[in-house]
Structures are given as C-alpha cells and as structure tokens.
Design a protein around this motif. Structure first.
Motif, mmCIF file in Angstrom:
data_model
loop_
_atom_site.group_PDB
_atom_site.id
_atom_site.type_symbol
_atom_site.label_atom_id
_atom_site.label_comp_id
_atom_site.label_asym_id
_atom_site.label_seq_id
_atom_site.Cartn_x
_atom_site.Cartn_y
_atom_site.Cartn_z
ATOM 1 N N UNK A 1 0.827 -0.927 -0.066
ATOM 2 C CA UNK A 1 0.084 0.054 0.107
ATOM 3 C C UNK A 1 0.919 1.229 -0.082
ATOM 4 N N UNK A 2 0.982 2.147 -1.101
ATOM 5 C CA UNK A 2 1.655 3.151 -1.085
ATOM 6 C C UNK A 2 0.777 4.465 -1.340
ATOM 7 N N UNK B 1 -1.892 5.981 3.689
ATOM 8 C CA UNK B 1 -1.917 4.488 3.384
ATOM 9 C C UNK B 1 -2.087 3.539 4.647
ATOM 10 N N UNK B 2 -1.560 4.336 5.642
ATOM 11 C CA UNK B 2 -1.898 3.725 7.120
ATOM 12 C C UNK B 2 -3.071 3.313 7.537
ATOM 13 N N UNK B 3 -4.039 4.092 6.714
ATOM 14 C CA UNK B 3 -5.423 3.648 6.869
ATOM 15 C C UNK B 3 -5.837 2.416 6.468
ATOM 16 N N UNK B 4 -4.960 1.625 5.730
ATOM 17 C CA UNK B 4 -5.109 0.234 5.076
ATOM 18 C C UNK B 4 -4.718 -0.744 5.895
ATOM 19 N N UNK B 5 -4.250 -0.456 7.137
ATOM 20 C CA UNK B 5 -3.423 -1.532 8.048
ATOM 21 C C UNK B 5 -4.516 -2.550 8.601
ATOM 22 N N UNK B 6 -5.899 -1.930 9.057
ATOM 23 C CA UNK B 6 -6.672 -2.697 9.567
ATOM 24 C C UNK B 6 -7.407 -3.889 8.371
ATOM 25 N N UNK B 7 -7.591 -3.376 7.197
ATOM 26 C CA UNK B 7 -8.017 -4.457 6.424
ATOM 27 C C UNK B 7 -6.993 -5.261 6.173
ATOM 28 N N UNK B 8 -5.659 -5.012 5.876
ATOM 29 C CA UNK B 8 -4.426 -5.975 5.477
ATOM 30 C C UNK B 8 -4.291 -6.910 6.769
ATOM 31 N N UNK B 9 -4.638 -6.474 8.107
ATOM 32 C CA UNK B 9 -4.312 -7.537 9.122
ATOM 33 C C UNK B 9 -5.870 -8.393 9.005
ATOM 34 N N UNK B 10 -6.840 -7.896 8.798
ATOM 35 C CA UNK B 10 -8.170 -8.706 8.698
ATOM 36 C C UNK B 10 -7.977 -9.920 7.638
ATOM 37 N N UNK B 11 -7.151 -9.504 6.492
ATOM 38 C CA UNK B 11 -7.167 -10.222 5.363
ATOM 39 C C UNK B 11 -6.182 -11.593 5.816
ATOM 40 N N UNK B 12 -5.083 -11.134 6.659
ATOM 41 C CA UNK B 12 -4.186 -12.299 7.437
ATOM 42 C C UNK B 12 -4.864 -13.004 8.394
ATOM 43 N N UNK C 1 11.045 18.940 -7.069
ATOM 44 C CA UNK C 1 10.037 18.100 -6.360
ATOM 45 C C UNK C 1 10.326 16.920 -5.440
ATOM 46 N N UNK C 2 10.415 17.473 -4.359
ATOM 47 C CA UNK C 2 10.946 16.556 -3.247
ATOM 48 C C UNK C 2 10.054 15.313 -3.215
ATOM 49 N N UNK C 3 8.727 15.533 -2.964
ATOM 50 C CA UNK C 3 7.750 14.672 -2.837
ATOM 51 C C UNK C 3 7.836 13.614 -4.008
ATOM 52 N N UNK C 4 7.985 13.931 -5.544
ATOM 53 C CA UNK C 4 8.148 13.022 -6.402
ATOM 54 C C UNK C 4 9.425 12.305 -6.238
ATOM 55 N N UNK C 5 10.504 12.999 -5.851
ATOM 56 C CA UNK C 5 11.784 12.357 -5.639
ATOM 57 C C UNK C 5 11.682 11.243 -4.566
ATOM 58 N N UNK C 6 10.877 11.447 -3.289
ATOM 59 C CA UNK C 6 10.824 10.298 -2.373
ATOM 60 C C UNK C 6 9.932 9.289 -2.776
ATOM 61 N N UNK C 7 9.128 9.624 -3.560
ATOM 62 C CA UNK C 7 7.898 8.466 -4.142
ATOM 63 C C UNK C 7 8.828 7.626 -4.925
ATOM 64 N N UNK C 8 9.755 8.161 -5.924
ATOM 65 C CA UNK C 8 10.804 7.499 -6.908
ATOM 66 C C UNK C 8 11.628 6.508 -5.878
ATOM 67 N N UNK C 9 12.284 7.293 -4.880
ATOM 68 C CA UNK C 9 13.427 6.466 -3.993
ATOM 69 C C UNK C 9 12.573 5.317 -3.515
ATOM 70 N N UNK C 10 11.587 5.302 -2.698
ATOM 71 C CA UNK C 10 10.650 4.610 -2.189
ATOM 72 C C UNK C 10 10.315 3.228 -3.082
ATOM 73 N N UNK C 11 10.010 3.545 -4.282
ATOM 74 C CA UNK C 11 9.786 2.396 -5.374
ATOM 75 C C UNK C 11 10.841 1.736 -5.442
ATOM 76 N N UNK C 12 12.160 2.573 -5.615
ATOM 77 C CA UNK C 12 13.518 1.899 -5.903
ATOM 78 C C UNK C 12 13.882 1.169 -4.491
ATOM 79 N N UNK D 1 3.571 2.103 2.859
ATOM 80 C CA UNK D 1 4.293 3.225 2.625
ATOM 81 C C UNK D 1 3.525 4.441 2.392
ATOM 82 N N UNK D 2 3.494 5.095 3.741
ATOM 83 C CA UNK D 2 2.492 6.234 3.846
ATOM 84 C C UNK D 2 3.323 7.309 3.266
ATOM 85 N N UNK D 3 2.865 8.158 2.132
ATOM 86 C CA UNK D 3 3.760 9.189 1.741
ATOM 87 C C UNK D 3 3.623 10.432 2.383
#
Length: 354
Positions: free
Chosen positions: A16-17, A21-32, A219-230, A153-155
């Motif tokens: 989840x990126x 994105x942290x709002x998806x954690x309950x659903x992810x845990x429930x799926x597990x 664009x710092x936000x774009x650079x962080x997203x690119x780095x996170x994906x890398x 990965x919560x941007x």
C-alpha cells in the motif's frame, strides 16, 4: 548457468503506497486473519506515527500494544519476542526506519508470525527485503529471514522525512552499482549462483536514482516516491535471489568494517555504503568520477571530514572489509587486506577521501 538447486521465492503479499496508506492497515491485518498486534517502533516514531496507528487499530477492534526499540541488536529481538508472547500477538508491525523494521522482522521470524513493514523514512532497502542486520557486540550480523507480509508506505510521513534520511536511502540504492559487479565476479571466480534478472532490477534502480539525483531540488515529494519505489524493488530483488547479493557487495563490507572498527560513528548506513561505492567503483574500474558527482549532488559525504570518521579508520575499513563475512568481491580479487594500508591510503588520497 544451469540451476543446481531450488530456492523458494518469498515476496511481500501486499503493498500500500500513497498518502494516508496507514488507513489500510486494519484491512490488511483482517485479510491475514490477525486481530492482535505488537507495534515495534522508536521513541520518535511513536509520536510521529505509532500512536496514530495504534488509535486506528483500537478503533477497529484490534488488541494492540507497543515496544520501543533503542538499538538494533539481538537483545531487543528477545524483548520483543517476550512481549509478543505475553500479548499473544498474531502479528508485528515494524514502524519507522531500518532499526525498528529489522528488529520486528527478526522477532516475527522467530515467533513464526507475519509482520508488516511501515517505513516512515526512506533510508534503508530493508523495508521490503527478507534481510536484517543486527548487532551482537561490536559486530553486525546479516540474516536472511522472511519478507514482510505487507508494506505500508505512507507518503504523508515519508515525504516529510529530513533530507539526510532521503539521501541515505539514495546512497543505499546507489550501492547496487558496485554490488552487482561484485556478484557477477563471484559467479565467474567462485561459481556462485547469479540471478541475472534480480541483478538487472537492482542495476536499474541504481541507474534511475543516479540519473535523477537532482530531482529533489524541484519536487521533493516526487523524488521521495521514486526512491521509495526503488527501495522496494531492491527488496524484491533480494527475495528473488534468496540472498542479499543483488544489493550488498564490497561497499557494504566496508560499511560493516567501519561499524566494527569505530562503533561510536554517527554516520547513517546509506552514507557509509555510498562512500564505499565511491571507493569500490575505483577498484572495479568503473566510472568513480560520476559516482562522486552524484554523491555531491545528494549532499552525501565524499571525504573523512564530511562523514566524521578518522582517515585511519577508513583506511583500515578497506583492508578489513573482506573479513566481515564470507563473500567474494573485488577486495578478494585484488587481495586488498591487512598489510595493504599504504596502497589503500594512496587510493583514498587520489579519490580525495582523505
């Protein structure tokens, strides 16, 4: 090269990126099938994201407790295990940087329960990998365990990380520039398994980050997203290879040697491996001048003053690196070891590191 053995490729099950994105954690845990979890984070991460994640989980009916990590060592892992058993936790969440995630990863493996990787700083490629690095005394031990069940990965948090942590993460990706060359050398000299596709993934990640080194200025936000994906891609490559080989070579051995020789150093992991990449690219006959230019663009240390480590330690780190673990690299090829200090000093002076 024919395959002589089979290895099981385990990869993260969900990613989840994006913002919130942290709002998806309950659903992810429930799926597990998980309804109780132990949050593993540091004191700063607790205030930054830990308390909010705990609130989200409690609101959704989860039983939650927290553990504060002060050091990435085996003692912390044992403490997490003990608390998780007392809570009867069905999963662990590693929240924050590499230290917290590595402790959660190792404890979850020992407990045989899943863990979620929730990075808040993009400083480490361990956010998606099965590898962890923990101290036992002065020496750092690398372990190959299980990858996270999910990565969140919560941007919102990652894009607010101080620039130094962003640069460190970029340094860890740039390290693949020399790590892959070392891996290929080990295949040729030692007959070691070499995963061409995994090597291509990390080589591409390094190239993308190096070619876009100045993006953060616009664009710092774009650079962080690119780095996170890398960083996530590098983690996947290690999962595919069944080892840290696509991401860790002589430059990482150099960083581990610094930690062993000078444990009080305050340099970040990515800063040390980036400087190691500069040194090893010279030994490998690669474009070390380009590497140096990239490090300067990212404001990463390129000499002993900037990294705040004595020149004598850096020289010794190069000569001791090959002893940090059994892994064939350019250091073995050129027989750079103890007793070669004068030769290493000459190289580091040529690179203007000392």
């Amino acid at each position: 090269m024919p395959f002589h053995k089979v290895h099981l490729i385990k990869i993260p099950w969900r990613i989840a990126i994006g913002k919130n994105a942290i709002k998806t954690i309950p659903n992810l845990l429930e799926e597990l099938g998980v309804f109780s979890a132990l949050l593993v984070h540091g004191p700063l991460t607790s205030e930054l994201a830990g308390k909010r994640i705990e609130k989200i989980l409690r609101r959704n009916g989860f039983e939650v407790s927290s553990f504060i990590v002060n050091k990435a060592d085996f003692s912390s892992v044992k403490k997490v295990e003990k608390k998780a058993r007392a809570l009867k936790a069905q999963a662990l969440l590693g929240i924050g940087g590499g230290k917290n995630i590595d402790v959660a990863k190792t404890a979850a493996f020992k407990l045989k329960i899943p863990y979620l990787s929730v990075p808040t700083i993009p400083s480490h490629d361990g956010i998606a990998s099965a590898c962890s690095s923990l101290f036992k005394g002065r020496k750092k031990h690398s372990l190959f365990l299980d990858p996270p069940a999910a990565i969140v990965a919560d941007m919102k948090y990652l894009s607010k990380a101080p620039f130094r942590f962003f640069a460190s993460g970029a340094g860890d990706v740039i390290a693949k520039y020399t790590a892959v060359t070392d891996w290929e050398l080990a295949k040729e000299r030692e007959g070691e398994y070499y995963g061409e596709y995994a090597a291509q993934i990390t080589s591409l990640a390094a190239s993308v980050i190096m070619e876009n080194a100045s993006r953060y200025k616009e664009d710092y936000g774009s650079a962080v997203r690119l780095l996170t994906e890398a960083l996530i891609s590098c983690g996947y490559a290690m999962c595919m290879a069944g080892s840290s080989r696509p991401c860790s070579g002589s430059e990482h051995l150099f960083a581990h040697a610094i930690d062993w020789l000078y444990p009080s150093n305050q340099a970040l992991h990515g800063e040390k491996v980036a400087l190691g990449t500069l040194i090893m690219s010279y030994y490998q006959g690669k474009d070390f001048e380009f590497v140096k230019e990239v490090l300067k663009t990212l404001k990463l240390p390129t000499n002993y003053r900037e990294i705040e480590i004595p020149s004598k330690i850096l020289i010794k780190a190069v000569t001791h690196a090959s002893k940090m673990r059994k892994r064939y690299t350019i250091l073995d090829e050129l027989r750079i070891k103890k007793g070669k200090e004068r030769e290493v000093e000459r190289v580091l002076k040529k690179l203007e590191i000392i």
